[in-house]
Design an enzyme around this catalytic site. Structure first.
Site, short mmCIF file in Angstrom:
data_model
loop_
_atom_site.label_atom_id
_atom_site.label_comp_id
_atom_site.label_asym_id
_atom_site.label_seq_id
_atom_site.Cartn_x
_atom_site.Cartn_y
_atom_site.Cartn_z
N TYR A 41 42.27 14.87 62.52
CA TYR A 41 42.18 15.20 63.94
C TYR A 41 40.73 15.41 64.37
CZ TYR A 41 47.27 15.85 63.93
OH TYR A 41 48.62 15.65 63.82
N LYS A 95 49.40 14.31 49.79
CA LYS A 95 49.85 12.95 49.48
C LYS A 95 48.90 12.41 48.41
CE LYS A 95 52.44 9.31 50.23
NZ LYS A 95 53.84 9.26 49.77
N ASP A 135 56.09 13.51 51.80
CA ASP A 135 57.36 12.85 52.14
C ASP A 135 58.53 13.60 51.53
OD1 ASP A 135 56.28 12.06 49.70
OD2 ASP A 135 56.85 9.95 49.89
N ASP A 167 50.88 19.86 61.18
CA ASP A 167 51.36 19.61 62.55
C ASP A 167 52.79 19.10 62.50
OD1 ASP A 167 51.40 19.18 65.28
OD2 ASP A 167 50.30 17.28 65.19
N ASP A 183 56.63 21.34 63.07
CA ASP A 183 57.64 21.01 64.07
C ASP A 183 59.02 20.89 63.41
OD1 ASP A 183 55.77 20.85 66.13
OD2 ASP A 183 56.64 19.02 66.96
#
Ligand code: IPM
Ligand code: MG
Length: 357
Positions: A142, A191, A223, A247, A251
């Site tokens: 970001y 990851k 994942d 992020d 959620d």
């Protein structure tokens, strides 16, 4: 004690829910003999309309001069076609960075009174869950290099994920420290099977784990983590992860509680000044209709008292008031589930909390 609190009400339902939290904070101040001075500043779409930019310098200066910051929400469809640099969301990234808020704490717990609102099956939520996502907030993709260039298939856009040892270590310490204060379990999510930045992340976390022998440390690929969160969220306590993975996973974690309107968050840096905000967005569809759930913002106020001001009895008082309002069956529309009660408005819910204080 006296504290100066900057208010960034923002857009959509932001002003309504921040007003609710202010009413609650004022009552708590009265009760415990504190004084909170609130000063509003513009951020997001309302700042674009009034000042031509989503994050005016005056807002940054006002926040830097305050003891802490309470934020509502930013954004709405009327600003969606703004260029990237001028989108309301950019203001959020900008203020986090300007205040050096590299840690984002996003607790996601299942409120027993709201269990039926979770989309997960009973056999999964029956075990309950209470997790703390520690998201790195001022680094990674970001904030990395971005732009356009000529690539193999012609013109392409790119963004870059980069993490330094220093950034990983400082967020890692926050996570290990919070695990020590909770049930001493920490899962780091990355990851590392694909990304170089994740391999460094994992290496640094492993090195840190040696300093925290009491913490049961594990790591997991993102994942798999996304899948495990819906398969068995009770396996997690504290999760630490990068900006983008945090992020996305936060959620998901909020959705499985069934009550995103209940979830608060804290963004913290090296000083005690933090920024506190509900996890949910600006909900333009119900803005100005007095329908929003103010509880996440009220609970964000409680987090401010606890983390920035060290006022834990006062924070407990707010959290207890929210719990008892829920236990008594009061609900705003978003958490009504299959209850036959009629939903309370934002101000009615606020009044219920005030009367419990
Ligand atoms: C969040 C939001 C923001 C983020 C957006 C609005 C910039 O999704 O706080 O999670 O990505 O951090
Ligand atoms: Mg998000």
């Amino acid at each position: 004690m006296e504290y100066n609190i900057a208010l960034l009400k923002g857009d959509g339902i932001g002003p309504e829910i921040v007003d609710s939290a202010v009413a609650v904070l004022e009552k708590v101040a009265d009760k415990f003999g504190h004084k909170f001075n609130f000063t509003p500043y513009l951020i997001g779409g309302c700042a674009i309309d009034a000042a031509g930019m989503p994050l005016p310098q005056e807002t940054i200066d006002g926040c830097l001069a305050s003891d802490s910051v309470l934020l509502g929400a930013v954004g709405g469809p009327q600003w969606d076609d703004q260029p990237g640099e001028r989108r309301p969301e950019k203001a959020l990234l900008g203020i986090r960075s300007a205040l050096g808020l590299y840690t984002n704490l996003r607790p996601a717990r299942l409120y027993p009174a709201l269990r039926s609102a979770s989309p997960l099956k009973d056999e999964i939520v029956g075990k309950g869950f209470d997790l703390m996502i520690v998201r790195e907030l001022t680094g990674g993709i970001y904030f990395g290099d971005r732009g356009y260039r000529d690539g193999k298939y012609g013109r392409e856009a790119f963004d870059t994920e980069a993490y330094s040892v220093t950034e990983i270590e400082r967020i890692g310490r926050v996570a290990f420290d919070s695990a020590m204060k909770r049930s001493k379990r920490l899962c780091s999510i990355d990851k590392a099977n694909v990304l170089e930045s994740s391999r460094l992340w994992r290496k640094v976390m492993h090195e840190l784990s040696v300093e925290y022998p009491e913490v049961a440390y594990t790591d997991m690929f993102v994942d798999n983590a996304a899948m495990q969160l819906v398969r068995d969220p009770s396996q997690f306590d504290v999760i630490v992860t990068s900006n983008m993975f945090g992020d996305i996973l936060s959620d998901e974690a909020s959705q499985i509680t069934g009550s995103i309107g209940m979830l608060a968050s804290a963004s913290l840096g090296a000083s005690t000044r933090g920024m506190y905000e509900p996890i949910h967005g600006s909900a333009p569809d119900i803005a100005g209709q007095n329908k929003a759930n103010p509880l996440a913002t009220i609970l964000s106020g409680a987090m401010m008292l606890r983390y920035s001001f060290g006022l834990s009895a006062e924070a407990d008082c707010i959290e207890d008031a929210v719990n008892s309002v829920l236990d008594k069956g009061y609900r705003t529309a978003d958490i009504i589930g299959d209850s036959t009660a009629s939903p309370l408005s934002c101000t009615e819910m606020t009044d219920k909390v005030l009367s419990e204080l």
